[in-house]
Scaffold this active site. Structure first.
Site, PDB file in Angstrom:
ATOM      1  N   ILE A  52       0.511  -1.176   0.319  1.00 50.28           N
ATOM      2  CA  ILE A  52      -0.216   0.192   0.136  1.00 50.28           C
ATOM      3  C   ILE A  52       0.676   1.305  -0.272  1.00 50.28           C
ATOM      4  O   ILE A  52       1.088   1.227   0.864  1.00 50.28           O
ATOM      5  CB  ILE A  52      -0.974   0.227   0.970  1.00 50.28           C
ATOM      6  CG1 ILE A  52      -2.097  -1.113   0.727  1.00 50.28           C
ATOM      7  CG2 ILE A  52      -1.972   1.609   1.414  1.00 50.28           C
ATOM      8  CD1 ILE A  52      -2.821  -1.843   2.203  1.00 50.28           C
ATOM      9  N   PRO A  53       0.537   2.307  -1.048  1.00 52.74           N
ATOM     10  CA  PRO A  53       1.205   2.935  -0.725  1.00 52.74           C
ATOM     11  C   PRO A  53       0.867   4.392  -0.104  1.00 52.74           C
ATOM     12  O   PRO A  53       0.746   5.308  -0.470  1.00 52.74           O
ATOM     13  CB  PRO A  53       1.405   4.060  -2.614  1.00 52.74           C
ATOM     14  CG  PRO A  53      -0.341   3.710  -3.165  1.00 52.74           C
ATOM     15  CD  PRO A  53      -0.435   1.864  -2.212  1.00 52.74           C
ATOM     16  N   CYS A  54       0.688   4.195   1.303  1.00 54.37           N
ATOM     17  CA  CYS A  54       0.768   5.045   2.239  1.00 54.37           C
ATOM     18  C   CYS A  54       1.581   6.605   1.774  1.00 54.37           C
ATOM     19  O   CYS A  54       1.237   7.472   2.859  1.00 54.37           O
ATOM     20  CB  CYS A  54       0.718   4.399   3.653  1.00 54.37           C
ATOM     21  SG  CYS A  54       1.882   3.863   4.157  1.00 54.37           S
ATOM     22  N   HIS A  55       2.766   5.784   1.679  1.00 50.73           N
ATOM     23  CA  HIS A  55       3.348   8.086   1.447  1.00 50.73           C
ATOM     24  C   HIS A  55       3.283   8.143   0.421  1.00 50.73           C
ATOM     25  O   HIS A  55       2.966   9.049   0.878  1.00 50.73           O
ATOM     26  CB  HIS A  55       4.806   6.738   1.335  1.00 50.73           C
ATOM     27  CG  HIS A  55       4.951   6.723  -0.191  1.00 50.73           C
ATOM     28  ND1 HIS A  55       4.802   4.929  -0.772  1.00 50.73           N
ATOM     29  CD2 HIS A  55       5.714   7.160  -1.362  1.00 50.73           C
ATOM     30  CE1 HIS A  55       4.578   4.884  -2.236  1.00 50.73           C
ATOM     31  NE2 HIS A  55       4.660   6.598  -3.062  1.00 50.73           N
TER      32      HIS A  55
END
Length: 103
Positions: A52-55
DNA sequence: AAAGTGACGCATT
DNA sequence: TAATGCGCCACTT
């Protein structure tokens, strides 16, 4: 990630395109819970999955998460820079350029 | 089951 | 303009 809400959050975050960012509040609103911004942050904080590209999630001022899961905010920043996201200063992304519009 | 926590955000000082 | 206060909500103890 036990609750339904978490799943929805991840679902939305997964859709954020490379090189763009979203705010916690936007995600909360998009899920129909405009008051749950804080909860969103909480959930992403717990997330350890690299899938998951939570950045790509920042707060309303474009500030990155200083206590990022792996390596702190510097790691988040590094990832964002790689995607070509511009920063206004050390800890704030340039929202005018990369924030996804609400509609 | 109740209380604590915090990657938030808005209103008020 | 910067600080502080506080409601909110999912999750953990």
């Amino acid at each position: 990630m036990r609750g339904d809400f978490s799943k929805k959050v991840y679902q939305v975050v997964r859709k954020i395109p490379k090189g763009r960012v979203m705010t916690y509040g936007q995600i909360a609103r998009q899920l129909g819970k405009p008051q749950a911004a804080r909860a969103v942050g909480n959930i992403l904080h717990q997330n350890t999955s690299l899938e998951i590209p939570c950045h790509r999630v920042v707060n309303k001022k474009g500030k990155i998460a200083l206590r990022f899961a792996f390596g702190g905010g510097k790691e988040q920043k590094r990832k964002l820079l790689i995607e070509g996201i511009k920063f206004k200063d050390k800890i704030h992304v340039d929202l005018e350029k990369s924030l996804i519009s609400d509609n």
